[in-house]
Design a protein around this motif. Structure first.
Motif, PDB file in Angstrom:
ATOM      1  N   ARG A 263       0.859  -1.178   0.000  1.00 54.42           N
ATOM      2  CA  ARG A 263       0.000   0.000   0.000  1.00 54.42           C
ATOM      3  C   ARG A 263       0.895   1.226   0.000  1.00 54.42           C
ATOM      4  O   ARG A 263       1.926   1.246   0.681  1.00 54.42           O
ATOM      5  CB  ARG A 263      -0.915   0.041   1.240  1.00 54.42           C
ATOM      6  CG  ARG A 263      -1.979  -1.038   1.264  1.00 54.42           C
ATOM      7  CD  ARG A 263      -2.758  -1.001   2.566  1.00 54.42           C
ATOM      8  NE  ARG A 263      -3.716  -2.088   2.647  1.00 54.42           N
ATOM      9  CZ  ARG A 263      -4.377  -2.420   3.749  1.00 54.42           C
ATOM     10  NH1 ARG A 263      -4.164  -1.743   4.864  1.00 54.42           N
ATOM     11  NH2 ARG A 263      -5.241  -3.426   3.745  1.00 54.42           N
TER      12      ARG A 263
ATOM     13  N   LEU B 171       1.049   5.801  -0.505  1.00 51.68           N
ATOM     14  CA  LEU B 171       0.321   7.064  -0.396  1.00 51.68           C
ATOM     15  C   LEU B 171       1.264   8.194  -0.773  1.00 51.68           C
ATOM     16  O   LEU B 171       2.358   8.304  -0.203  1.00 51.68           O
ATOM     17  CB  LEU B 171      -0.191   7.259   1.040  1.00 51.68           C
ATOM     18  CG  LEU B 171      -0.762   8.638   1.402  1.00 51.68           C
ATOM     19  CD1 LEU B 171      -2.075   8.877   0.667  1.00 51.68           C
ATOM     20  CD2 LEU B 171      -0.986   8.753   2.904  1.00 51.68           C
TER      21      LEU B 171
ATOM     22  N   TRP C 191      -4.763   5.526   1.436  1.00 54.65           N
ATOM     23  CA  TRP C 191      -3.819   4.489   1.017  1.00 54.65           C
ATOM     24  C   TRP C 191      -4.311   3.809  -0.249  1.00 54.65           C
ATOM     25  O   TRP C 191      -5.482   3.433  -0.363  1.00 54.65           O
ATOM     26  CB  TRP C 191      -3.657   3.457   2.123  1.00 54.65           C
ATOM     27  CG  TRP C 191      -2.874   3.948   3.296  1.00 54.65           C
ATOM     28  CD1 TRP C 191      -3.377   4.391   4.483  1.00 54.65           C
ATOM     29  CD2 TRP C 191      -1.454   4.068   3.400  1.00 54.65           C
ATOM     30  NE1 TRP C 191      -2.355   4.785   5.320  1.00 54.65           N
ATOM     31  CE2 TRP C 191      -1.159   4.590   4.684  1.00 54.65           C
ATOM     32  CE3 TRP C 191      -0.396   3.790   2.541  1.00 54.65           C
ATOM     33  CZ2 TRP C 191       0.134   4.823   5.118  1.00 54.65           C
ATOM     34  CZ3 TRP C 191       0.893   4.022   2.979  1.00 54.65           C
ATOM     35  CH2 TRP C 191       1.159   4.532   4.243  1.00 54.65           C
TER      36      TRP C 191
END
Length: 1019
Positions: free
Chosen positions: A682, A684, A692
């Motif tokens: 994940r 970001l 995310w």
């Protein structure tokens, strides 16, 4: 070490060691990108596996092999890497065939020459004090060196090192250092300054390793076998241990695993071997199985050399053709069985946790701790395998029903003559019933008795079960029939049993389950509740169902073995549309294949010891729910770099990208090497992503259309068992703006917009000015038309009329009253004609637009101020011609103001200032009595409209008229008119400007002489 291993893989100690064949083996060759000729292995703190090969240094993150490329200006002295050491401080030491060593620290490479050219560095070690040791060996040349105080030093006879090739070095746990050199085994004990000889055979490139119990193990090629040396008994002879036989008995590498249960080794031409260890008192001795694993079982090559155990407990072996991994998994393949069965396997519980397994032509007894043993041959294809309460094992085919007696299979004749499949049910303790399209029968003594209650006319039963409530459940293709005493009930798609074909039914207590093509169903006491595969795809084609004693449900499906915990199971049936929390076990977990698809028997069975056995098309496997291998180590997360255009950037504190960068690619990885295909990511990008981004197993992130600014990229990852590294890694980068994206350019754009708005405003003012001029011109034309009409019609007609009257008057006698009256009328007519001519003249009067000073001087002269009143007219600025359409209004306003001063002010001085500027202004200031405050506040005097008319004329010109009474007395009037309305537009050539200036100068002088004659001062 044992505690460390249990922390990485949470599983209790196994009751029996798994064989090499039962471990999960994965191989990487050139087809998967692995380099050949792997001579050394090491794992650095960031989780990378480093491979020393004959063609250079490589690193492996579990998914991709990358060749190490030094930074600009740095290089390896040789591409032939013979040894590797991952030091505790994070350095990676690299031993080369050229006789040199390189150190990789924080991405930078530094090479060291050890002083013995062309002699390979065969081994590296780090002792308890952090000193790095290296041994070099080639034929009879070599030596021992160590790195301390920032430099390498060669050891010789002064330190007790004999001459000859050195092949192995060991930094023991107690601080001692062991080396195999010149055919001898030498040890530098803690506190000693010289090495001392140990009585052992150390010829033919021996390898030295330390066992968990502290013993030193030594391999040799002079005599087949391994030597175990007790370092605390200095004069005790070594104990010899024989590994599995091979053509080349010399062990290339040795490894004790973390559990201390096995000694791993590699042969130069015999693959991998493993010795089982057990404790006798405090000592570890080789009393376990001796196994080999070679190319015939899938090893990339029998020419194996380095061996390594990683931080997650996996065993890695490097060969001349690739890289191999061995790891323990939750699922274990039962050995001794055929790897496939043409018509599938059947399974039934056996004694003491063992299981009966039938294949196409045989009956086997399989147990976790040993290979399956064949009990008997079978003449026909089995469809049913069942163990009853009396311990008998029943084997059903389409022709016969047999029973295993312990020594042979005895046939039991069926109650029908033609071959037909059937289902089997154990009605009561040991009572066997069967049902087919021919009817239902139960076994009594040595014969069969018809049982109509179990018959299913028109339907062929595939499975029959009885639950704890005494109900019988029969699977019949697309439906399930329940028999409860005299009550029969059918469940199908109409009753929410939307499974397609019912592949399997299972009973645990009062729980009744059914699995099929399209999901899983459970009976809730009234109806079946179905968890549909179109909502939960992993529930497709369920062929085996087993509920454990603690309520967990295990499924054998087309996607693999599925475990659903009891709480999650109850939540799933309470809310069938919600996602189900489940764990999947597939080939990566040791399963040999996916569920065997069979509608005649269970493919998931719980054994007496709690293990769960599963049937696949290519083998049988078991899982112990109490011994699941869970990887609890969060994976190290690494952001490898950033790519923008054709340029790559390595992560640092802050990357500064080229101005105008908008598209980029970020490469990342997580070095969890157990099951890299299951590692989840994940990421970001702060300021861009709302939350995310779940990237799955993808190891790259792409961004387009980025604006200039500073960005922070965050990354987290989870291992194969869902353990997340929440700390993750970050990468900060900055994109400077181009000139077009910069603040100065934005200010310029803002200024351009303001300029454009100003131009629009000026165009608007120009249009308004043109409309005003057009209206003024129209009014002037109208006045001229009226003047022409008055002159050409009315005045001419009156003039003609007066001539006629005058002729008539001349005919009348003098002194008569009539003549006097007519002459009086003629006088009035002449006066009217004169006034009319004056009005016509006024209508046709056009003021000189360049003579506003002279016009005002004429206006003052016409008012006939007394000699006591001094009038001064002053022009300020460069005189400019006024617009013809506005000068008339200006003159009328000024004329009204001068007239008011003459009639009401009783002033001694009158100053008139004409300012040619922007705007154009005329200021009149007198020292008279002033205007009363009420009149100023009201803006006009009751019954008088002079002031009001002046303001209205000013507004027509888009100007302002301010009237006030100064504190020193008198009245001040200020008329201001916008320049674009006041002034006349003319050409801007220099010649025209000089002509205008000369003309104004001449007129000014002329009118100044005229004003002086009338007591008017003009400046």
């Amino acid at each position: 070490m044992l505690a460390s291993f249990l922390g990485a893989c949470e599983a209790p100690a196994a009751t029996g060691q798994r064989t090499l064949q039962q471990l999960r083996h994965t191989a990487w060759t050139a087809r998967e990108g692995a380099p050949p000729e792997i001579w050394a292995l090491a794992q650095s703190e960031d989780g990378y596996l480093w491979l020393g090969t004959g063609s250079g240094l490589y690193r492996f993150d579990g998914a991709r092999f990358e060749k190490f490329r030094p930074l600009n200006g740095e290089r390896l002295p040789s591409l032939n890497v013979n040894s590797l050491l991952a030091a505790r401080n994070g350095d990676l030491w690299i031993g080369l065939a050229s006789g040199s060593v390189a150190r990789l620290r924080a991405g930078h490479l530094k090479a060291f020459d050890l002083g013995i050219p062309s002699v390979a560095v065969l081994a590296l070690a780090e002792d308890r004090a952090g000193v790095v040791w290296a041994v070099l060996g080639e034929d009879n040349r070599g030596g021992v060196v160590r790195f301390r105080y920032g430099r390498w030093e060669m050891l010789g006879r002064t330190q007790g090192i004999p001459a000859g090739a050195a092949t192995s070095v060991l930094a023991a746990a107690d601080g001692s250092v062991w080396v195999a050199v010149g055919g001898e085994l030498e040890v530098l004990r803690p506190g000693a300054t010289r090495f001392s000889r140990v009585p052992a055979s150390a010829s033919e490139r021996p390898q030295v390793r330390q066992a968990p119990d502290g013993a030193i193990w030594l391999s040799t090629g002079a005599r087949p076998g391994l030597q175990r040396i007790e370092p605390w008994a200095q004069d005790a002879p070594p104990t010899w241990v024989l590994p599995p036989r091979t053509a080349n008995p010399r062990a290339e590498s040795l490894l004790f695993d973390r559990r201390g249960s096995s000694l791993w080794g590699t042969y130069g031409s015999g693959g991998v071997f493993r010795l089982g260890l057990s404790r006798v008192g405090a000592a570890l001795v080789a009393r376990g199985p001796r196994e080999k694993f070679g190319a015939e079982r899938g090893l990339t090559s029998n020419l194996a050399n380095p061996i390594l155990e990683d931080r997650e407990g996996n065993i890695w072996v490097g060969t001349n053709l690739g890289l191999d991994q061995f790891r323990e998994t939750s699922a274990v393949v039962a050995t001794g069985l055929p790897t496939d069965s043409r018509n599938g396997f059947r399974i039934a519980p056996g004694p003491a946790g063992a299981m009966y397994v039938s294949t196409n032509d045989g009956l086997f007894l399989a147990a976790p701790g040993r290979a399956a043993r064949k009990l008997a041959g079978l003449p026909r294809r089995p469809l049913i395998l069942h163990t009853d309460a009396l311990g008998r094992t029943w084997i059903g085919t389409d022709r016969t029903l047999g029973v295993w007696s312990g020594t042979a299979v005895r046939d039991v004749p069926l109650p029908w003559s033609r071959p037909t499949p059937f289902a089997l049910l154990e009605e009561r303790h040991g009572e066997i019933c069967i049902s087919s399209a021919e009817g239902a029968f139960c076994r009594e003594g040595s014969g069969w008795k018809r049982q109509p209650q179990l018959a299913t006319p028109g339907y062929a039963p595939t499975q029959m079960l009885r639950d704890d409530a005494g109900r019988v459940w029969i699977a019949e293709g697309h439906r399930i029939e329940m028999i409860d005493g005299s009550t029969r009930r059918v469940f199908s798609a109409r009753e929410d049993l939307a499974l397609g074909i019912v592949v399997v039914i299972a009973v645990r207590g009062e729980h009744v389950y059914a699995g099929g093509d399209f999901g899983l169903a459970r009976f809730d006491g009234r109806n079946f509740i179905t968890l549909k595969a179109d909502v939960h795809p992993f529930l497709s084609r369920i062929a085996g169902i087993a509920e454990t004693s603690d309520g967990d449900l295990w499924l054998n499906a087309a996607s693999g073995v599925i475990k659903i915990a009891r709480a999650d199971l109850e939540d799933a049936f309470a809310h069938p549309q919600r996602p189900i929390k489940a764990r999947m076990f597939d080939r990566d977990d040791g399963m040999p294949g996916v569920a065997q698809q069979d509608s005649w028997s269970q493919t998931a069975i719980e054994a007496a010891d709690g293990r769960l056995w599963f049937l696949t098309r290519v083998g049988v496997a078991w899982i112990d729910p109490k011994q699941l291998f869970l990887n609890r180590l969060p994976p190290p997360v690494i952001i490898k770099g950033l790519i923008s255009g054709t340029r790559a950037y390595v992560g640092g504190e802050l990357l500064r990208l080229p101005a105008g960068t908008s598209n980029l690619q970020i490469a990342y990885t997580a070095t969890s090497v157990s099951v890299p295909s299951r590692v989840q990511f994940r990421y970001l990008l702060e300021g861009i992503d709302d939350g995310w981004v779940d990237a799955g197993t993808r190891r790259e992130a792409f961004y387009t259309g980025l604006a200039p600014g500073r960005y922070r990229f965050r990354l987290i990852a989870a291992n194969e068992d869902g353990v997340w590294n929440q700390q993750g890694a970050t990468l900060e980068f900055e994109i400077p703006p181009t000139f077009v994206q910069s603040w100065p350019f934005r200010l310029l754009c803002g200024f351009a917009v303001l300029l454009l708005l100003w131009l629009v405003y000026m165009l608007r003012l120009r249009a308004v000015s043109q409309r005003i001029r057009a209206r003024t011109a129209e009014r002037t034309g109208e006045r001229e038309r009226i003047a022409r009409e008055l002159h050409d019609t009315l005045l001419q007609s009156v003039q003609t009329l007066t001539l006629h009257v005058q002729v008539a008057v001349d005919d009348l006698p003098q002194g008569t009253p009539e003549r006097a009256k007519l002459e009086n009328a003629l006088t009035r007519a002449d006066r009217a004609i004169s006034e009319g001519r004056d009005r016509v003249r006024d209508l046709r009067t056009q003021h000189d637009p360049e003579g506003i000073v002279e016009i005002l001087a004429d206006i003052v002269a016409d008012q006939s101020f007394g000699p006591a009143t001094s009038v001064r007219i002053q022009a300020i600025g460069n005189p400019r011609p006024l617009a013809p359409c506005t000068i008339d209004e200006i003159v009328r306003i000024a004329g009204e103001a001068v007239a008011n001063v003459r009639q009401h002010a009783d002033a001694n001085q009158l100053h008139i200032d004409i300012r040619f500027a922007r705007p154009f202004t005329i200021r009149l200031l007198d020292d008279g009595v002033g205007i009363p405050s009420p009149i100023l506040e009201e803006g006009r005097k009751a019954g008088h409209y002079g002031l009001q008319g002046m303001r209205e004329r000013a507004r027509k010109l888009r100007g302002t008229l301010d009237i006030r009474s100064p504190s020193e007395g008198g009245t001040e009037l200020l008329l201001a008119i916008p320049a674009h309305i006041a002034y006349e537009r003319r050409g801007t050539s220099r010649w025209s400007a000089w002509l205008d200036r000369a003309h104004r100068l001449f007129n000014a002088r002329l009118w100044r002489r005229l004003a002086n004659s009338r007591n008017i001062t003009i400046d």
